[in-house]
Design a protein around this motif. Sequence first.
Motif, short mmCIF file in Angstrom:
data_model
loop_
_atom_site.label_atom_id
_atom_site.label_comp_id
_atom_site.label_asym_id
_atom_site.label_seq_id
_atom_site.Cartn_x
_atom_site.Cartn_y
_atom_site.Cartn_z
N ILE A 267 11.41 6.03 -30.31
CA ILE A 267 12.09 5.57 -31.39
C ILE A 267 11.32 6.15 -32.82
O ILE A 267 11.69 6.27 -33.88
N CYS A 268 10.02 6.66 -32.41
CA CYS A 268 9.26 7.29 -33.58
C CYS A 268 10.16 8.84 -33.67
O CYS A 268 10.30 8.93 -34.79
N ALA B 258 9.56 17.80 -31.53
CA ALA B 258 8.54 17.78 -32.18
C ALA B 258 7.22 16.52 -32.00
O ALA B 258 6.34 16.69 -31.56
N VAL B 259 7.99 15.51 -32.56
CA VAL B 259 7.22 14.00 -32.43
C VAL B 259 6.89 13.84 -31.04
O VAL B 259 5.65 13.35 -30.66
N LEU C 96 1.90 2.56 -36.39
CA LEU C 96 1.79 3.60 -37.28
C LEU C 96 3.52 3.90 -38.05
O LEU C 96 3.42 4.07 -39.15
N LEU C 97 4.40 3.77 -37.24
CA LEU C 97 5.55 4.34 -37.63
C LEU C 97 5.93 3.19 -38.62
O LEU C 97 6.46 3.61 -39.52
N ASN D 282 17.25 1.64 -36.38
CA ASN D 282 16.32 0.68 -36.68
C ASN D 282 15.29 0.81 -36.00
O ASN D 282 15.11 1.30 -34.79
N PRO D 283 13.87 0.91 -36.87
CA PRO D 283 12.83 1.31 -36.19
C PRO D 283 12.26 0.37 -35.11
O PRO D 283 11.17 0.46 -34.63
N ASN D 284 12.97 -0.78 -35.23
CA ASN D 284 12.68 -1.86 -33.83
C ASN D 284 13.31 -1.70 -32.71
O ASN D 284 13.50 -2.30 -31.91
N TYR D 285 14.34 -0.47 -32.75
CA TYR D 285 15.10 -0.76 -31.50
C TYR D 285 14.49 0.29 -30.50
O TYR D 285 13.32 0.78 -30.89
#
Lengths: 338, 342
Positions: free
Chosen positions: B73-74, B100-101, B134-135, B248-251
Amino acid sequence: VKINIKSSKNLTLFIIMMVVFIVLSIAIPSKFLTGINLQSMASQFPEFGLLALAMMMAMITGGIDLSVVSVSNFTGVIAALILSGSVDSSTPAGLAILFAVLAVVAVSVVCGLVNGLLIAIIGVPPILATLGTQGLFLGLAIVITQGHSVSGFPEAFMGLGSDNIFGIPVPFIIFLIVALIVSVLLNRTRQGFSMYMVGSNPTVAKFSGVNNTKVLINTYILTAVLAGLASLIMISRANSMRPGYGTAYLLQAILVAVLGGTDPDGGFGSVKGLVMGIIILQITQSGLNILAFSPFFKKFIWGFALLAIMVINFLLHKYNERKRVIEMNKLKTAAQTG
Amino acid sequence: VSLKSLTKKNETYLLAIVIVFSIVITAINPVFMTWENMFDLLRSSSGTAVLAIGVFVVLLSGGIDVSCTAIAICGQYIAINVLIASGVDNIAFAFLISIAVGLALGAINAVFISIFNLPTLITTLGTSSLFHGLLLEFVGTKAVNVGNIPDSIKAFGKMNILTFSRPDGTEYGLSIFFLILVIIVILTWLLLKYTMIGRGIYAIGGNREAAKRTGYNIRKIQFFTYMYAGLLAGVMGVMHLSLIRYSNPNYIVGSELSIIAAVVLGGTRISGGTGTIAGTLIGVALITILEKNLVLIGLSSYWQQFFIGMIIVLGVTITYAQGNFNRRKKQSADRIKSGEVK
């Protein structure tokens, strides 16, 4: 010079605890060091404190119990259904509470037995066994409630989570009593002694006459019962139970256990260290709340703290080892020259 | 391949369960066994399979990675935000950023596990919380809606490598996601089978001390393992993004349980050293069918969690009970051979 690593670890913890406390007291005295804040802290931590005690016991035997929060959810849902049902059918509150507590104990013993059998008899690694039952028990809680929350409990039951006795919150008193019992169990009973032995070396334990199977099954029953007790405090404080409640407690329970000096590889861990770990976590949490940090930042902080503590423990261990080797060498040369 | 060796394999039983399950579902709901539904299942589960292969490699090395979903997700959320902010509308660029992440976060896992020698479960639990925290704190919490998703990503999600047309003229086909999965499967297979580092992953998972004395560079292998898992998580992040055309950053976070379940059900030992890619893929198939088709056979979605838990518990029980049985059989055979028992 003989250094007792165990007591030096507790001393470090004590110093950290005092430093955090003093820093927050000086930084935000008007909000932190108040009777109300102290009271609210003391009523907040017991529910995950009990889970942390459970986690510590599993870790002492060299295992881990990832299912504690799910057991809490499962037993919590059952207790909630009994209690809210009693309100609808106007059963006497005392009787309903008795039934709820008995049901929680019975169900948690069964949950613990399932974990224990998987781990001790079938030989499934604790991580995997409790990972599976984590889904299973939470799944049962969801199936029973169809995903809805259960609320509306007898007035008398609410006291468990919110009453104070001489200004001391009831959950805190429950936690103290349970912590004392666990401490006695670990230090004064055959089961406790065997748990440390199984954790440090299962083969040696076996050949020293310890019944590893029985000790492990008992351990996982105990952890589940503690999770069940935690669920009683949870539902009483929230006045409702929704499956999925408290999933963040899993990381916190592991964090506190490791922070309190429990060795995840087994063999080490004490209630004294754990309690100090819990206090540090709770004080920090309260400070972060007062300073209005977002829940995301807290999530980050807990992850960071867990890793930082483990790294520090690793470095301390390495440092002690090196010091020991140097001293041994010194003794050797002294013996050779003298 | 003889019949006897087939009956000894975990994969055979698993495949049998998948087939029986499919037949049951088809009997109740014939829609299941159509090419269209199969292609659809492949399209939606390829990402999960990619993530599972990453977890599989980690398990082989004797570790565990519960942070893979947080890494995915990040990668996804950072990639989409960079794409929107920079105005570059290119799918390759999205993959590049996400990978890369993934590599960077995988390297962080490796630092803790390899240099500080921390237990892998607790480390990745910690880093999972760390990365996701952090995200959400520093990158953002807002979901990116379909309207804001760059066209190249939406187009990629619809791209097919095989196209068929229905009687009414509309088209369906085999998604490009399947091609990505096939490439990753072949790559991972070659890696594990023919490279020194791949052999090393099996070796340190089987017996770390022996691997060390044989001359394997444990630190290098561990860095490779966790960074490879990070890379695959990065790939999965973008696949998931172009699949659902929404970010969605919570998926994704929270599905690590079913991914580990898939790998473990596929016969990979959690203690390391044993496992196959084929088993992992069948495991993913089983979990996917279970998750996506309970509704098809008339069970409400509330049963999903329970069934996954049940399947893991049953799966590991059978695996370990079988292991115990074989060991005992071998022990008694040895005793008879050595003349202890007549």
